[in-house]
Scaffold this motif. Structure first.
Motif, PDB file in Angstrom:
ATOM      1  N   GLY A   7      46.918  26.085  56.878  1.00 21.04           N
ATOM      2  CA  GLY A   7      46.675  25.474  55.521  1.00 21.04           C
ATOM      3  C   GLY A   7      46.278  26.356  54.764  1.00 21.04           C
ATOM      4  O   GLY A   7      46.040  26.450  53.328  1.00 21.04           O
ATOM      5  N   PHE A   8      46.867  27.718  54.876  1.00 17.52           N
ATOM      6  CA  PHE A   8      46.136  28.903  53.934  1.00 17.52           C
ATOM      7  C   PHE A   8      47.444  29.722  53.466  1.00 17.52           C
ATOM      8  O   PHE A   8      48.164  30.021  54.287  1.00 17.52           O
ATOM      9  N   HIS A   9      47.409  30.242  52.461  1.00 16.75           N
ATOM     10  CA  HIS A   9      48.571  31.275  51.981  1.00 16.75           C
ATOM     11  C   HIS A   9      48.145  32.617  52.478  1.00 16.75           C
ATOM     12  O   HIS A   9      48.350  33.291  51.403  1.00 16.75           O
ATOM     13  N   GLY A  10      47.712  32.960  53.415  1.00 17.94           N
ATOM     14  CA  GLY A  10      47.446  34.014  54.078  1.00 17.94           C
ATOM     15  C   GLY A  10      45.956  34.459  54.082  1.00 17.94           C
ATOM     16  O   GLY A  10      45.287  33.590  53.685  1.00 17.94           O
ATOM     17  N   SER A  11      45.632  35.305  54.707  1.00 26.28           N
ATOM     18  CA  SER A  11      44.287  35.850  54.406  1.00 26.28           C
ATOM     19  C   SER A  11      43.811  36.582  53.372  1.00 26.28           C
ATOM     20  O   SER A  11      42.664  36.376  52.926  1.00 26.28           O
ATOM     21  N   GLN A  12      44.587  37.407  52.783  1.00 33.91           N
ATOM     22  CA  GLN A  12      44.170  38.130  51.667  1.00 33.91           C
ATOM     23  C   GLN A  12      43.942  37.293  50.345  1.00 33.91           C
ATOM     24  O   GLN A  12      44.462  36.158  49.878  1.00 33.91           O
ATOM     25  N   LEU A  13      42.790  37.527  49.598  1.00 31.68           N
ATOM     26  CA  LEU A  13      42.663  36.904  48.159  1.00 31.68           C
ATOM     27  C   LEU A  13      43.789  36.867  47.521  1.00 31.68           C
ATOM     28  O   LEU A  13      44.188  37.627  46.949  1.00 31.68           O
ATOM     29  N   GLN A  14      44.143  35.433  46.667  1.00 31.44           N
ATOM     30  CA  GLN A  14      45.117  35.266  45.701  1.00 31.44           C
ATOM     31  C   GLN A  14      44.672  34.534  44.735  1.00 31.44           C
ATOM     32  O   GLN A  14      44.229  33.310  45.143  1.00 31.44           O
ATOM     33  N   PRO A  15      45.084  34.542  43.490  1.00 28.83           N
ATOM     34  CA  PRO A  15      44.720  33.580  42.440  1.00 28.83           C
ATOM     35  C   PRO A  15      45.452  32.456  42.602  1.00 28.83           C
ATOM     36  O   PRO A  15      46.491  32.249  43.024  1.00 28.83           O
TER      37      PRO A  15
ATOM     38  N   ALA B  32      29.552  44.219  47.610  1.00 22.67           N
ATOM     39  CA  ALA B  32      29.368  44.444  48.626  1.00 22.67           C
ATOM     40  C   ALA B  32      30.048  45.305  49.673  1.00 22.67           C
ATOM     41  O   ALA B  32      29.894  45.556  50.770  1.00 22.67           O
ATOM     42  N   ASN B  33      31.038  46.035  48.851  1.00 18.62           N
ATOM     43  CA  ASN B  33      32.123  47.008  49.676  1.00 18.62           C
ATOM     44  C   ASN B  33      32.480  46.332  50.763  1.00 18.62           C
ATOM     45  O   ASN B  33      32.845  46.855  51.875  1.00 18.62           O
ATOM     46  N   TYR B  34      33.304  45.112  50.337  1.00 19.82           N
ATOM     47  CA  TYR B  34      33.857  44.275  51.444  1.00 19.82           C
ATOM     48  C   TYR B  34      35.017  45.089  52.088  1.00 19.82           C
ATOM     49  O   TYR B  34      35.890  45.571  51.195  1.00 19.82           O
ATOM     50  N   THR B  35      35.380  44.970  53.291  1.00 22.61           N
ATOM     51  CA  THR B  35      36.600  45.454  53.794  1.00 22.61           C
ATOM     52  C   THR B  35      37.153  44.642  54.961  1.00 22.61           C
ATOM     53  O   THR B  35      36.317  43.896  55.572  1.00 22.61           O
ATOM     54  N   CYS B  36      38.152  44.486  55.331  1.00 22.95           N
ATOM     55  CA  CYS B  36      39.050  43.488  56.232  1.00 22.95           C
ATOM     56  C   CYS B  36      40.040  44.370  57.010  1.00 22.95           C
ATOM     57  O   CYS B  36      40.432  45.209  56.622  1.00 22.95           O
ATOM     58  N   ALA B  37      39.928  44.092  58.409  1.00 22.01           N
ATOM     59  CA  ALA B  37      40.695  44.798  59.351  1.00 22.01           C
ATOM     60  C   ALA B  37      42.168  44.696  58.949  1.00 22.01           C
ATOM     61  O   ALA B  37      43.005  45.840  59.390  1.00 22.01           O
ATOM     62  N   GLY B  38      42.699  43.641  58.416  1.00 25.70           N
ATOM     63  CA  GLY B  38      44.111  43.548  58.210  1.00 25.70           C
ATOM     64  C   GLY B  38      44.672  42.141  57.650  1.00 25.70           C
ATOM     65  O   GLY B  38      44.105  41.269  57.971  1.00 25.70           O
ATOM     66  N   ARG B  39      45.435  42.108  56.719  1.00 28.32           N
ATOM     67  CA  ARG B  39      45.899  40.869  56.180  1.00 28.32           C
ATOM     68  C   ARG B  39      46.713  40.278  57.079  1.00 28.32           C
ATOM     69  O   ARG B  39      47.545  40.848  57.809  1.00 28.32           O
ATOM     70  N   THR B  40      46.685  38.970  57.171  1.00 26.03           N
ATOM     71  CA  THR B  40      47.647  38.166  57.893  1.00 26.03           C
ATOM     72  C   THR B  40      48.394  37.071  56.871  1.00 26.03           C
ATOM     73  O   THR B  40      47.849  36.955  55.715  1.00 26.03           O
ATOM     74  N   ASP B  41      49.635  37.066  57.229  1.00 27.70           N
ATOM     75  CA  ASP B  41      50.705  36.301  56.230  1.00 27.70           C
ATOM     76  C   ASP B  41      50.196  34.874  56.224  1.00 27.70           C
ATOM     77  O   ASP B  41      49.423  34.236  57.106  1.00 27.70           O
ATOM     78  N   ALA B  42      50.974  34.138  55.399  1.00 28.60           N
ATOM     79  CA  ALA B  42      50.824  32.550  54.959  1.00 28.60           C
ATOM     80  C   ALA B  42      51.160  31.800  56.519  1.00 28.60           C
ATOM     81  O   ALA B  42      52.154  32.137  56.975  1.00 28.60           O
ATOM     82  N   GLY B  43      50.167  31.078  57.125  1.00 32.77           N
ATOM     83  CA  GLY B  43      50.402  30.153  58.320  1.00 32.77           C
ATOM     84  C   GLY B  43      50.245  31.074  59.343  1.00 32.77           C
ATOM     85  O   GLY B  43      50.304  30.315  60.645  1.00 32.77           O
ATOM     86  N   VAL B  44      49.934  32.347  59.406  1.00 28.85           N
ATOM     87  CA  VAL B  44      49.551  33.046  60.485  1.00 28.85           C
ATOM     88  C   VAL B  44      47.965  33.217  61.117  1.00 28.85           C
ATOM     89  O   VAL B  44      47.005  32.647  60.267  1.00 28.85           O
ATOM     90  N   HIS B  45      47.607  32.959  62.512  1.00 31.07           N
ATOM     91  CA  HIS B  45      46.253  32.490  62.768  1.00 31.07           C
ATOM     92  C   HIS B  45      45.729  33.791  63.149  1.00 31.07           C
ATOM     93  O   HIS B  45      46.313  34.835  63.314  1.00 31.07           O
TER      94      HIS B  45
END
Length: 269
Positions: A13-21, A46-59
């Motif tokens: 149900g998400f358009h990927g992991s990375q924040l998008q408008p 908060a100096n937020y970091t993420c290990a890596g983005r996942t595409d839309a529909g990826v778990h």
């Protein structure tokens, strides 16, 4: 204090992991939860970091994020999960050094792709997968996203049969956009006899050979694990793990029922 979290999510149900408008994303839901709880004011502060983005529909099972907070007592899975949708859940946390970067400090990522596999020659897929090991230019296996280099290293590929399913595990230092899903497409084509190993070797030499291939469907891909050299000291939240299991049993039951319904619909005479 700097805190790291392990997140799991159902990406459907998400358009990927990375924040998008203007669209629902995993980070969008996470940032909202962290702000509502007063854990962070903003990802930047908060100096937020993420290990890596996942595409839309990826778990994901072990997506790793990190951020600074003045309220570490609130930055634990069961509290954060109270503000997250049921398709995203934190299940482990750790106190990490101020310098910890969830993406840059990661030494490898482990993905798994699951597909139905009756029509494939598994021995061909396994032989072809060996050609992908090591360091190569994966430009033909990526969707360009401004990366300076398309050179990547694959450490391990494992292909196994599990009933009617084929599970392909890929471990590498990092991955290009759509890279794993396009690798699966290439291996599937070889498994069906549509392409051969010579073609795969050509695909690994983009300076002299170019071909665009479609990525395999997103729903089959999961980010299983992100690996770090340092011992992270993860504290697992058994309540959050148990609660997520209970909630997802409903998803499993629904999909099993829907699979049976669809079988009846297409076989009805």
């Amino acid at each position: 204090m700097r805190v790291a979290l392990k997140l799991a999510y159902i990406g459907t149900g998400f358009h990927g992991s990375q924040l998008q408008p203007n669209v629902e994303t995993v980070e969008g839901a996470l940032f909202k939860a962290l702000r509502n709880l007063g854990i962070i004011e903003s990802p930047k502060s908060a100096n937020y970091t993420c290990a890596g983005r996942t595409d839309a529909g990826v778990h994901a099972l072990e997506q790793v994020v990190a951020f600074d907070t003045d309220k570490p007592e609130l930055a634990i899975p069961r509290i954060i999960n109270s503000e997250l949708p049921p398709t995203i859940w934190a299940w482990a946390h750790a106190e990490v050094p101020r310098s910890f970067d969830a993406r840059r400090d990661a030494v490898s990522r482990h993905y798994r792709y699951v597909m139905v596999g009756k029509e494939y020659d598994i021995s061909r897929i396994r032989e072809a997968s060996k050609l992908l090991l090591g360091t190569h230019d994966f430009e033909n296996f990526s969707r360009t996203n401004g990366e300076k280099s398309t050179i990547r290293t694959i450490e391990r590929i494992n292909v196994r049969v599990d009933g009617d399913l084929i599970k392909i595990d890929v471990v590498g230092n990092s991955f290009l956009w759509n890279m794993v899903r396009k690798i699966v497409t290439a291996l599937s084509m070889i498994g069906k006899g549509v392409r051969d190993n010579d073609w795969l070797l050509q695909m690994l030499n983009p300076d002299i050979y170019e071909e665009g291939i479609e990525p395999a469907p997103a729903y089959g891909l999961t980010l299983l694990k992100v690996n770090y050299n340092e011992e992270m000291g993860w504290i697992e939240d058994n309540y959050s793990i148990r609660r997520a299991s209970e909630l997802n049993q409903k998803h499993i039951l629904r999909h099993r029922v829907m699979a049976e319904v669809l079988e009846e619909l297409i076989s009805h005479e």
